[in-house]
Design a protein around this motif. Structure first.
Motif, PDB file in Angstrom:
ATOM      1  N   ARG A 106      -7.275 -25.142  31.616  1.00  0.00           N
ATOM      2  CA  ARG A 106      -6.832 -23.666  31.810  1.00  0.00           C
ATOM      3  C   ARG A 106      -7.288 -22.508  30.752  1.00  0.00           C
ATOM      4  N   LYS A 107      -7.037 -22.954  29.476  1.00  0.00           N
ATOM      5  CA  LYS A 107      -7.501 -22.168  28.331  1.00  0.00           C
ATOM      6  C   LYS A 107      -8.916 -22.192  28.599  1.00  0.00           C
ATOM      7  N   ILE A 129      -6.851 -21.126  36.854  1.00  0.00           N
ATOM      8  CA  ILE A 129      -5.682 -22.239  37.372  1.00  0.00           C
ATOM      9  C   ILE A 129      -4.285 -21.593  37.535  1.00  0.00           C
ATOM     10  N   LEU A 130      -3.728 -21.535  38.719  1.00  0.00           N
ATOM     11  CA  LEU A 130      -2.308 -21.155  38.958  1.00  0.00           C
ATOM     12  C   LEU A 130      -1.328 -22.221  39.115  1.00  0.00           C
ATOM     13  N   THR A 131      -0.242 -22.152  38.482  1.00  0.00           N
ATOM     14  CA  THR A 131       0.822 -22.947  38.410  1.00  0.00           C
ATOM     15  C   THR A 131       1.699 -22.511  39.499  1.00  0.00           C
ATOM     16  N   VAL A 132       1.994 -23.570  40.463  1.00  0.00           N
ATOM     17  CA  VAL A 132       2.988 -23.219  41.613  1.00  0.00           C
ATOM     18  C   VAL A 132       4.002 -24.078  41.314  1.00  0.00           C
ATOM     19  N   ARG A 179      -4.447 -12.189  30.083  1.00  0.00           N
ATOM     20  CA  ARG A 179      -3.359 -13.083  30.744  1.00  0.00           C
ATOM     21  C   ARG A 179      -3.206 -12.834  31.982  1.00  0.00           C
ATOM     22  N   LEU A 180      -2.993 -13.758  32.640  1.00  0.00           N
ATOM     23  CA  LEU A 180      -2.962 -13.813  34.160  1.00  0.00           C
ATOM     24  C   LEU A 180      -1.532 -14.277  34.656  1.00  0.00           C
ATOM     25  N   ALA A 181      -0.917 -13.351  35.393  1.00  0.00           N
ATOM     26  CA  ALA A 181       0.195 -13.953  36.180  1.00  0.00           C
ATOM     27  C   ALA A 181       0.181 -15.194  36.768  1.00  0.00           C
ATOM     28  N   GLY A 182       0.911 -16.113  36.565  1.00  0.00           N
ATOM     29  CA  GLY A 182       1.032 -17.490  36.950  1.00  0.00           C
ATOM     30  C   GLY A 182       0.209 -18.429  36.111  1.00  0.00           C
ATOM     31  N   GLY A 183      -0.408 -18.111  34.976  1.00  0.00           N
ATOM     32  CA  GLY A 183      -1.072 -18.953  34.104  1.00  0.00           C
ATOM     33  C   GLY A 183      -0.017 -18.892  32.925  1.00  0.00           C
ATOM     34  N   ARG A 184      -0.432 -19.963  32.178  1.00  0.00           N
ATOM     35  CA  ARG A 184       0.333 -20.129  30.966  1.00  0.00           C
ATOM     36  C   ARG A 184      -0.375 -19.678  29.786  1.00  0.00           C
TER      37      ARG A 184
END
Length: 242
Positions: free
Chosen positions: A204-205, A216-219, A237-242
């Motif tokens: 993801r990084k 990459i989205l975390t569900v 930074r994206l919503a849903g990402g770490r």
């Protein structure tokens, strides 16, 4: 049954990388870290070909002739990977009976094509896997083990490559950790969910830093999904990402 290729090298990272490339194209692989281990492996398993990582100082050039003299390995297709500028080693290997020498760095497709040709393995149209995958601005060439983001080449480790490949084969799909374990560690059943999370975090990084249209989205409680950014720019930074 997949043809078995023995890789003689003392570099574990090189073995993981080359082994993955060969497995993607339908071979199985086994590691040999010494001449005697190679002979033992050949006596136990039905090896079809032997790839020798001939680096300066590992004495493989001097010992290569043994593989063509020993009945356990004399009939195997033997391919030597030789560092650039080692012309004398190249000649010595050919004189020893080695079937083919490839100068490093080499295009993996050359090795794969040689193996298919020498082992008389036919690629029927229905069995050929895709050679390239793409989603958004992420491009993966399976033959050459290369990944590009936004037109720039990026470097991935063997596990990250497998995970990204699986995601590119199933874009938008929410993929659970068990499915990712099967894709990234097919021969192991003791990989933890935390291990998956660590490798996904690294992947993801990399996408976050280099890709303009994929992330990459975390569900929550379900897994991960490769999705396209909407109205985002690299570095944010994206919503849903770490």
């Amino acid at each position: 049954m997949k043809p078995l290729v023995a890789i003689y090298t003392q570099d574990p990272q090189f073995y993981l990388m080359l082994g993955h490339i060969l497995e993607v194209d339908g071979f199985s692989v086994s590691l040999a870290a010494s001449v005697e281990e190679t002979f033992d492996l050949a006596a136990e398993k039905s090896i079809r070909a032997l790839v020798l990582d001939c680096r300066p100082g590992n004495l493989l050039v001097e010992e290569a002739a043994r593989f063509k003299q020993d009945p356990r390995t004399s009939t195997l297709a033997c391919i030597a990977l030789v560092p650039p500028g080692a012309g004398q080693h190249h000649i010595a290997l050919l004189k020893s009976g080695i079937d083919e020498c490839l100068a490093t760095p080499f295009a993996p497709a050359r090795l794969i094509d040689y193996l298919h040709s020498s082992l008389a393995i036919n690629r029927s149209p229905g069995s050929v896997k895709a050679k390239s995958l793409a989603y958004g601005d992420v491009e993966m060439n399976i033959d050459t083990y290369r990944v590009r983001c936004g037109g720039r080449q990026v470097s991935l480790g063997p596990i990250e490559f497998k995970l990204l490949r699986h995601m590119l084969e199933h874009p938008e799909k929410v993929i659970g950790r068990n499915e990712l374990i099967a894709a990234g560690w097919p021969s192991k059943d003791n990989v933890s969910a935390r291990t998956v999370d660590v490798h996904i975090s690294q992947l993801r990084k990399l996408l976050h830093q280099n890709c303009a249209s994929a992330f990459i989205l975390t569900v929550r409680l379900a897994g991960y999904a490769l999705r396209k950014r909407r109205g985002e720019h690299p570095g944010r930074r994206l919503a849903g990402g770490r």
